[in-house]
Design a protein around this motif. Structure first.
Motif, mmCIF file in Angstrom:
data_model
loop_
_atom_site.group_PDB
_atom_site.id
_atom_site.type_symbol
_atom_site.label_atom_id
_atom_site.label_comp_id
_atom_site.label_asym_id
_atom_site.label_seq_id
_atom_site.Cartn_x
_atom_site.Cartn_y
_atom_site.Cartn_z
ATOM 1 N N GLU A 21 29.017 36.760 39.607
ATOM 2 C CA GLU A 21 28.807 35.704 38.621
ATOM 3 C C GLU A 21 28.770 34.341 39.313
ATOM 4 O OE1 GLU A 21 30.816 34.038 34.470
ATOM 5 O OE2 GLU A 21 31.587 35.847 35.443
ATOM 6 N N LEU A 36 38.457 31.942 39.223
ATOM 7 C CA LEU A 36 37.453 32.664 40.001
ATOM 8 C C LEU A 36 37.793 34.150 40.072
ATOM 9 C CD1 LEU A 36 36.817 30.175 42.962
ATOM 10 C CD2 LEU A 36 35.394 30.547 40.934
ATOM 11 N N HIS A 48 29.514 30.650 40.285
ATOM 12 C CA HIS A 48 30.723 29.821 40.253
ATOM 13 C C HIS A 48 30.410 28.345 40.050
ATOM 14 C CE1 HIS A 48 32.658 33.429 41.498
ATOM 15 N NE2 HIS A 48 32.296 33.360 42.798
ATOM 16 N N ARG A 83 39.090 35.915 37.757
ATOM 17 C CA ARG A 83 38.812 36.558 36.484
ATOM 18 C C ARG A 83 37.308 36.698 36.207
ATOM 19 N NH1 ARG A 83 43.052 37.033 32.881
ATOM 20 N NH2 ARG A 83 45.039 36.159 33.634
ATOM 21 N N GLN A 84 36.483 36.035 37.013
ATOM 22 C CA GLN A 84 35.045 36.162 36.811
ATOM 23 C C GLN A 84 34.550 37.501 37.350
ATOM 24 O OE1 GLN A 84 33.288 32.683 38.629
ATOM 25 N NE2 GLN A 84 33.274 31.578 36.670
#
Length: 460
Positions: free
Chosen positions: A84, A77, A86, A79-80
């Motif tokens: 964006e 999460l 989930h 790195r998102q």
């Protein structure tokens, strides 16, 4: 082999004194303690080895697995890109990791919630918290009370709070409960079996102790049945042999004394006949000699009564109050002033004729030296170490005579010790011998009437 020094014995005795009051006094309690204490120590050692080794390692590994999964989700999460979706991560975590996830944007867990003071901290909670600190690296909080089937983990992330719901079955395993049930169940089973076995063994010892006490009180009990362990059976057989030998000795002694009594009375009877056939003019000498013969007969009867000790009589229930009233009535007929105080009927297994002789000797001594006599019966509790609880029946004989000096009271019980002219010195000796044959005793004390008090103590 050298014995321990005196200072070491004193030190060990002083160190063991506090534990002496905590240990049971009975054989059954001590035997069960000997069995139970090593059993508890063995359980504690086994549980500590199991939990401190195998269980502790598995617990840390399970907690590390859950914390690693949470850490991986947090890393993905993180790195998102901001904003964006989930959803794909949450679905994969639910399917592959069995974790239910939810993200609360712009939220904060604040200060870690304080655990209620009455709730214990389980080792699994500590293992999970330690693993989360190592593998997540972000502020977190755990909730073990909201859901009984899950553990809720809240992780503070830069954009909000991640809620992770992990099933408790991933942290627990059934072998722990099986191990505890097996450990406690087998211990209880062994303890119950040992308690039943020891109870049977102790019952045989108690029966032997009761038989020995009853025999010491002069009660007819007959041989006891040997039962229990081989050592207890051996003790019971030895008791039966001892009882038979003592009774055989008493019977032989009684028969021998009966023969002696017959042999001694025969020449005395011939002397009486010879005195009766003396020629006229010797009446004064014959009367003096007749008195000597009568004195000899009385002394022989007294000596034989002392040596015989009523050994052939068996104990049977009798009313002591009725016996005391009968003796008091006989003393009144002889001219004594006797008062009686009894609480009513007092039933006790005694040898009636022997006890009548015991109390009669005490009354005769009081009547010979005093004008007023008081008889009383009381009951007091019996508390003696090594004997079962019960009661004592006390029979007191008080008089207003000159009494006996305190220093000479114990001497008065010795045979042939007389404090009055014409006495044989066997009355008190016979009385104490009879009282002790019943399991009791006699003591001489100062009387409230100013003379002597004879206190007869009999076990009920």
């Amino acid at each position: 082999m050298k014995s321990r020094p005196s200072w070491l014995r004193r030190l060990l005795r002083r160190m063991g004194a506090p534990f002496r009051y905590l240990t049971p006094r009975g054989l059954l309690g001590r035997a069960l303690l000997i069995i139970l204490l090593p059993l508890l120590i063995l359980q504690a050692v086994a549980l500590q080895l199991f939990y401190g080794g195998h269980l502790d390692i598995i617990s840390r590994r399970l907690a590390g697995g859950v914390a690693g999964d949470v850490g991986m989700v947090v890393e993905i999460l993180g790195r998102q890109a901001p904003g964006e979706d989930h959803g794909w991560v949450f679905r994969q975590a639910a399917w592959r990791l069995d974790l239910s996830l939810a993200f609360e944007p712009e939220a904060s867990i604040g200060m870690p919630s304080q655990r209620q003071s009455w709730l214990p901290i389980l080792p699994l909670e500590e293992d999970l918290s330690q693993a989360l600190r190592e593998r997540v690296g972000l502020p977190f909080d755990t909730d073990w009370q909201s859901d009984p089937r899950s553990v809720i983990i809240r992780v503070q992330m830069p954009g909000g709070v991640l809620h992770v719901e992990a099933p408790r079955k991933r942290l627990f395993f059934g072998t722990l409960y099986l191990f505890v049930i097996w450990l406690v169940g087998t211990s209880l089973l062994l303890f119950v079996v040992a308690a039943l076995f020891m109870k049977n063994q102790v019952r045989a010892i108690r029966r032997l102790a009761s038989a020995a006490e009853a025999f010491g009180m002069g009660r007819e009990i007959g041989p006891i049945k040997p039962e229990g362990a081989s050592e207890v059976r051996q003790a019971a057989a030895a008791f039966n042999q001892m009882q038979a030998r003592i009774r055989r000795f008493i019977n032989q002694r009684t028969e021998m004394l009966a023969g002696i009594s017959h042999d001694l009375r025969t020449p005395l009877t011939r002397l009486r006949l010879s005195l009766a056939m003396l020629p006229a003019g010797t009446e004064e000498d014959a009367a003096a000699m007749s008195e000597d013969v009568a004195e000899m007969e009385r002394m022989i009867a007294t000596y034989l009564a002392f040596a015989r000790g009523e050994g052939l009589e068996h104990a049977q229930p009798a009313d002591l109050a009725e016996l005391v009233e009968d003796l008091a009535a006989r003393a009144r007929r002889d001219g004594a002033m006797v008062t009686v105080e009894v609480p009513g009927s007092v039933m006790l297994p005694v040898r009636v004729d022997a006890l009548r002789r015991c109390l009669g000797n005490l009354l005769d001594n009081a009547r010979r030296h005093a004008r007023r006599i008081a008889l009383a019966i009381t009951e007091v509790p019996r508390e003696e170490a090594g004997r079962p609880p019960g009661r004592w029946v006390l029979i007191t004989v008080d008089d207003d005579g000159p009494g006996i000096p305190e220093a000479a009271r114990e001497e008065a019980f010795k045979p042939f010790t007389s404090f009055s002219a014409g006495g044989t010195g066997l009355g008190l000796a016979i009385a104490r011998d009879i009282a002790r044959a019943h399991g009791g005793d006699i003591a001489l004390e100062g009387s409230p009437l100013g003379g002597l008090r004879a206190r007869v103590r009999l076990p009920a």
